[in-house]
Design an enzyme around this catalytic site. Structure first.
Site, mmCIF file in Angstrom:
data_model
loop_
_atom_site.group_PDB
_atom_site.id
_atom_site.type_symbol
_atom_site.label_atom_id
_atom_site.label_comp_id
_atom_site.label_asym_id
_atom_site.label_seq_id
_atom_site.Cartn_x
_atom_site.Cartn_y
_atom_site.Cartn_z
ATOM 1 N N GLN A 61 97.020 72.567 47.335
ATOM 2 C CA GLN A 61 96.776 73.093 45.995
ATOM 3 C C GLN A 61 97.860 74.101 45.637
ATOM 4 O OE1 GLN A 61 93.636 72.414 44.261
ATOM 5 N NE2 GLN A 61 94.648 73.336 42.522
ATOM 6 N N PHE A 62 99.015 73.613 45.172
ATOM 7 C CA PHE A 62 100.117 74.516 44.856
ATOM 8 C C PHE A 62 99.765 75.480 43.729
ATOM 9 C CE2 PHE A 62 100.969 71.390 41.599
ATOM 10 C CZ PHE A 62 101.564 72.106 40.573
ATOM 11 N N THR A 63 98.790 75.133 42.888
ATOM 12 C CA THR A 63 98.447 75.994 41.758
ATOM 13 C C THR A 63 97.806 77.317 42.194
ATOM 14 O OG1 THR A 63 96.315 74.917 41.390
ATOM 15 C CG2 THR A 63 98.212 74.046 40.175
#
Length: 146
Positions: free
Chosen positions: A78-80
């Protein structure tokens, strides 16, 4: 490294309508990796996740870990999680590690959890995923390695 931990009764991730990871009873993890993260960060967070005492004992007190309860892990990249929303209306993702750095470290993190005896399912790194879960409690925690 930043991980959102959700205690769950079930969780599943699909890509293009096909299930790629599914668990019953355990922890749903959203895993974010930043530029400075190393294998030491992955080890720290894996040890913290596996040992978190967030499952109830016979008296109803949070006293057991996912390892002790025989729970499973669903780990989703989950890069966000490293989105910076302080300026403007569009998040800035400059703090998120590039895929060529993040993916091997994400894989190492999951290997470290498996090495502790946990059953670990994953999403599909870099893909658009649909995630569903039944958050149990609800219990949601954030772990940062730094």
């Amino acid at each position: 490294m930043r991980v959102v931990v959700q205690r769950c009764k079930r969780a599943e991730v699909t890509v293009n309508g096909a299930s790629v990871g599914r668990i019953e009873h355990g922890l749903m993890l959203l895993v974010g990796i930043t530029h400075e993260d190393t294998e030491q960060d992955a080890k720290y967070v894996a040890d913290k996740v596996s040992g978190l005492r967030i499952f109830e004992d016979e008296t109803g007190k949070m006293n057991h870990s996912v390892l002790e309860t025989g729970g499973q892990i669903l780990s989703v990249s989950q890069f966000t999680l490293y989105g910076d929303c302080r300026k403007g209306k569009r998040p800035n993702f400059m703090s998120a590690a590039r895929p060529e750095i993040a993916e091997p470290l994400y894989d190492k993190f999951n290997e470290l959890l498996r090495a502790q005896g946990l059953h670990v399912e994953t999403g599909a790194f870099g893909e658009m995923m649909d995630v569903s879960l039944t958050n149990w409690g609800p219990v949601t925690l954030i772990i940062d390695s730094k």
